[in-house]
Structures are given as structure tokens and as C-alpha cells.
Design a protein around this motif. Sequence first.
Motif, short mmCIF file in Angstrom:
data_model
loop_
_atom_site.label_atom_id
_atom_site.label_comp_id
_atom_site.label_asym_id
_atom_site.label_seq_id
_atom_site.Cartn_x
_atom_site.Cartn_y
_atom_site.Cartn_z
N ASP A 92 5.46 10.39 -7.31
CA ASP A 92 5.39 9.05 -7.90
C ASP A 92 4.72 8.07 -6.94
OD1 ASP A 92 6.68 10.01 -10.15
OD2 ASP A 92 8.68 9.41 -9.45
N ALA A 93 4.97 8.25 -5.65
CA ALA A 93 4.31 7.39 -4.67
C ALA A 93 2.80 7.59 -4.70
CB ALA A 93 4.86 7.67 -3.27
N LEU A 94 2.36 8.85 -4.84
CA LEU A 94 0.92 9.10 -4.93
C LEU A 94 0.33 8.49 -6.19
CD1 LEU A 94 0.49 12.82 -3.75
CD2 LEU A 94 0.55 10.73 -2.39
N ALA A 95 1.06 8.62 -7.30
CA ALA A 95 0.57 8.06 -8.56
C ALA A 95 0.48 6.53 -8.51
CB ALA A 95 1.48 8.49 -9.71
N ASP A 96 1.28 5.93 -7.64
CA ASP A 96 1.33 4.47 -7.53
C ASP A 96 0.17 3.89 -6.73
OD1 ASP A 96 2.68 1.86 -7.75
OD2 ASP A 96 3.09 2.10 -5.61
N GLY A 97 -0.51 4.75 -5.96
CA GLY A 97 -1.55 4.27 -5.06
C GLY A 97 -2.94 4.71 -5.48
N ALA A 98 -3.93 3.92 -5.14
CA ALA A 98 -5.33 4.26 -5.46
C ALA A 98 -5.87 5.26 -4.45
CB ALA A 98 -6.17 2.99 -5.45
N PRO A 99 -6.86 6.09 -4.87
CA PRO A 99 -7.43 7.09 -3.96
C PRO A 99 -8.53 6.55 -3.07
CG PRO A 99 -8.38 7.34 -6.13
CD PRO A 99 -7.36 6.24 -6.25
N ASP A 100 -8.85 5.27 -3.19
CA ASP A 100 -10.00 4.70 -2.49
C ASP A 100 -9.74 4.50 -1.00
OD1 ASP A 100 -11.26 4.37 -5.08
OD2 ASP A 100 -9.92 2.64 -5.34
N ARG A 101 -10.82 4.61 -0.24
CA ARG A 101 -10.76 4.34 1.21
C ARG A 101 -11.19 2.89 1.44
NH1 ARG A 101 -14.73 7.63 5.06
NH2 ARG A 101 -13.61 9.43 4.22
N ASP A 102 -10.28 1.98 1.25
CA ASP A 102 -10.63 0.56 1.40
C ASP A 102 -9.66 -0.10 2.39
OD1 ASP A 102 -8.40 0.74 -0.19
OD2 ASP A 102 -9.05 -0.75 -1.67
N PHE A 103 -9.73 0.40 3.63
CA PHE A 103 -8.81 -0.07 4.67
C PHE A 103 -9.57 -0.91 5.69
CE2 PHE A 103 -7.36 4.08 3.13
CZ PHE A 103 -6.14 3.71 2.59
N ALA A 104 -8.83 -1.71 6.43
CA ALA A 104 -9.44 -2.55 7.47
C ALA A 104 -9.98 -1.70 8.60
CB ALA A 104 -8.40 -3.53 7.99
N GLU A 105 -10.91 -2.28 9.34
CA GLU A 105 -11.47 -1.59 10.51
C GLU A 105 -10.35 -1.31 11.52
OE1 GLU A 105 -14.86 -2.33 13.99
OE2 GLU A 105 -14.65 -3.74 12.32
N ARG A 106 -10.42 -0.13 12.11
CA ARG A 106 -9.38 0.30 13.05
C ARG A 106 -9.88 0.18 14.49
NH1 ARG A 106 -9.96 4.69 9.29
NH2 ARG A 106 -8.70 4.22 7.46
N SER A 107 -8.97 0.48 15.43
CA SER A 107 -9.27 0.26 16.84
C SER A 107 -8.83 1.46 17.69
CB SER A 107 -8.55 -1.00 17.32
OG SER A 107 -8.55 -1.09 18.73
N PRO A 108 -9.53 1.73 18.78
CA PRO A 108 -9.03 2.74 19.72
C PRO A 108 -7.74 2.32 20.40
CG PRO A 108 -10.91 1.58 20.65
CD PRO A 108 -10.81 1.14 19.23
#
Length: 532
Positions: free
Chosen positions: A145-161
Amino acid sequence: MAVNIADLVEHAVDLVPERVAVICGGRQVSYAELEARSNRLAHHLRKRGVVPGSHIGVHSRNSIEAVEAMIAAYKLRAVAINVNYRYLKNELQYLFSNADLVALIHEQRHSEVVAEVLPHVPGLRHTVVIPDESGQEFTGVAYPDALADGAPDRDFAERSPDDRYILYTGGTTGQPKGVVWRHEDIWRVLGGGIDFLSGARLPDEWHQCRAGKDFALIRLPVAPLIHGAAQWATFQSLFGGGTVVLVPHFDADEVWQAIQRHRVNVLTIVGDAMARPLIEAYHRGGYDASSLYAVSSSAALFSPSVKEQYVAALPNIMLTDAIGSSETGFSGIGVIGRDGQPKDGPRVKVDADTVVIGEDGKPVAAGVVGRLARSGHVPLGYYKDPVKTATMLTEIDGRRYAIPGDYARVEPDGTVTLLGRGNTSINTAGEKVYPEEVEGALKSHPDVFDALVVGIPDERLGRRVAALVQPRPGATPGFSALDAHVRGLIAGYKVPRSLWLVEEIGRTASGKPDYRWAQRYVEEHRDANVAV
């Protein structure tokens, strides 16, 4: 270059999306499927208040969902916290509170104990439950259900080392403690950011996936993913576009069946607790290991007698002994051959950032025992524990070193022999005895399956060496026979003076020796020792 765990996985996804990424039991997911499922879980968690820096517990045996949960956390710039699935209520309550969990992903089989703990950890506001055959009632959101609740898109903020990675380690004494790393630093020392054999640094964050584009290395980490060795064998494989094969729990025959079925190339284990039953199951089962070309042991000492069995049974594989810890990452590696096996611990070539230092804080000469220390890419410290951080991190001649407490001896040829943790060593009449060396001698006896060595009070010696021995089925090794055998391998002051025969040696879920269990056993069975 922004070296980040989530970015490194995504590079491989973009390069080999249709390749199989993870296999566990009868299931498998491709890189594209792993990406979509991890994205869905990340979006669900973000809806439930997980933000960059949040801590998410992963309370599961080896599974595809456990891998996805860790990746989802890092995609959000949150932190995945490993939770030992053997912990009971009080241990879980301590860890959940100490780690400041805001969300928890756990198997259904743990629902009852999690429900007992949740009222005592008010900051833990959301749970996701991985379904299993246990049938336990649970609150929270079912994983599908958690997977069904979320979109499959990669739309995340820029990450950092500089994003954080935390690994909770139980160690041999005291409460679990979280070792805090920057992503770039942990990648350099455990994630393949250096070539472990040559010590050369990888030139950029795309090197691993490019190198693995045309060949899918198939790797099976045997230890549970709550252990750093298994996590980083998995991440290395994913960074390089390889295929990870997992077994839900350790069973020697199931491991060989997985090797045979999936044509595994690299097997990673944790010391004798896994190596010994594996080699015996191999002989018993007649398995096809022709695809296997490397077996690597790390995080626990690999005894000489077991090394010899592997070299004899699998002469065409590369057998390696790696040293390191949660506080240093990889520190050195030794390739094991047929001749000249050291009897007191793995002898390895350390990398350029690793030295052995004495009590004066200076590197020791050949033949001298000191503490293993690593500079360069080192952790930031222990989570919420400045006192322990100050004892683990120190500055020598202007360089910052991590010194976790492992003792080692420098050999004349410049290699290093790892002797064991200082907090488990035994001071007997002024002589220091490292349990791992004595355990290796005991386990070379044909009637001994496993052994742990601890120190117990002694009026004359201060502490004396005591052994707990798990005999092979049908065997009852006597004290005199073991005493004579061990005296032929190590100095007399190291030989156990007390002996307990036990049904099974206590070890942690990762296969490391549980010295706290051994001490409790000795205290509770003082009158049951074979000899004094």
C-alpha cells in the motif's frame, strides 16, 4: 563530483535498467523496477513527514524490500538506520530512542514487539510493514500500500557528498552505538571508491557503473543486511551494475543452492561462523561451484584451519581476508595461498592511510604490537556520544585518525597481522592474550566445531584464559587432549585453564562472536567447567 549513495545507484539504473539488480528467494527485480519501487516508497515517506536528515529504521531480515528501504531513505537525503532483528523489547526501545527514529519499516513478524515499544518512543510517528507468513496483527501501512501511495518518478532534490550514513554497531561490549559517516567518505573506504587490491582511488563517481556495463558480476553477501559488510557488498554491486543474490537467513545448504542456481561469482562471508558450516555443506552436498571465483571474509577472523579447507576444496578461487571495522571501513587485504598461512590472525597488506601506532601515538617498529589506526576518509564520530567519539578519533602529527581498538602487529615485510579487539583481550599475569588467536588454535582440533575464549577472575593470575567449546556432533573432546593440541600451536600462557563444553556458541546475527553471551554463560555455569 557529488558522491552520494542514491546517486551512485541511479547511475547504474540509467546505464543498465533491464538488468537484474536483486534476487532473493524466488523473487527478483530489475534495476528499473528497483528504481520505481524505491521512488514510490520515498514519495510515500515524504508524504508522512520524512525530510532530509530524518532517521528511518529498517527492521528486516535480508529481502528486496530491505534494499529498497535503504535506497528510498538516501533518495530523500534521509538516513537509514539498521535495526538488529534479534533485539527484544528493551534493546529495541533503546535503539529507536537513541537513533531518533521518525519512521520504521519492519517485517510483519516483528509487529508484536514493535507495538510494545512504540508508546515509549513518541518521535517514531509512522510504520510501514513488510508482509510475511507470520500472520501477526499490525498497525501502520502495509508495504504494498505504501508503494501504491507513491509516484515512481525520480523528482528529488539535489543531494550532497556530505549527506549522512549511520551504521549501528553492537560491538563486543556496551550498548549499540551509531557510527556517523559522510557519504563520500564511506564510499571511499567501503563502497568501492578505492580499488581494494591496488589501493588506487577511482577517478569519478561514474567509474563503477561504466566498468560494469558489459559484465554483470553476481555477488552473494551471506551476512544479514543489518551488518555493514553485507550492506556494502550489496551497494558495491549496485553501484557497478551487478546482480546481488540474497538469502533471507543463513543456511549453508541454501547458500550453495543459490550459488549453483544463480551462477554466483563472488561470495562474501563473516569469519568462521559462516565459513566452517559452508565448507562442510559443500563437501556434504556435492554442489557445483564452478561459477565462483572469489570468496572474501571480513569483519571477523578467518581461522587458519578453515582457510586450509577452502584452499584444498576450491583451489581455483581467490580467497581473501579483509580487515576493517565500522569505524574505519576497509583497512587492508590479504590473498590466501596454499603455503605459509599465519597461525595467529590474518596477515594483510594495509593501505596507505592505515598504520599501527603505539602508546606514544607514533607508528611502531616491526615485531611490535599496537593499535590499528586509519587517517584520510574517516567517520565523523559516534551519534550523540562525544565522549566515545573523543576516544575513537584522535590527531597525530596534524592528521585525524580513527582508532577503533583493534590490536595488530607489524611484520618484518611491512604487512600487518590483526590480533583482535583490545576490549576483549585478557591480561593474565601481566601477559596480554588475544582471544581470536586462542580460538583459532582450538578450532583446528578435529573434534571442535566452534569456540570462544574469555578471561575470568583468578586469585593468582588476576585473569585466566577460559574457553567455551562447541564439539562436533558425536564428539566429546577432553580437556587433556585439547590442552596438548593447543600447546603445540601457541605459547603456554595463552592456553585455556578452564573449559566449558556447550551445545552452541553464542554469536550475533552477523556471525561475530558474542563475548557478552560467553561471559554470562561462564558466570551462570561456574561449577560446570571441565578443568581448572
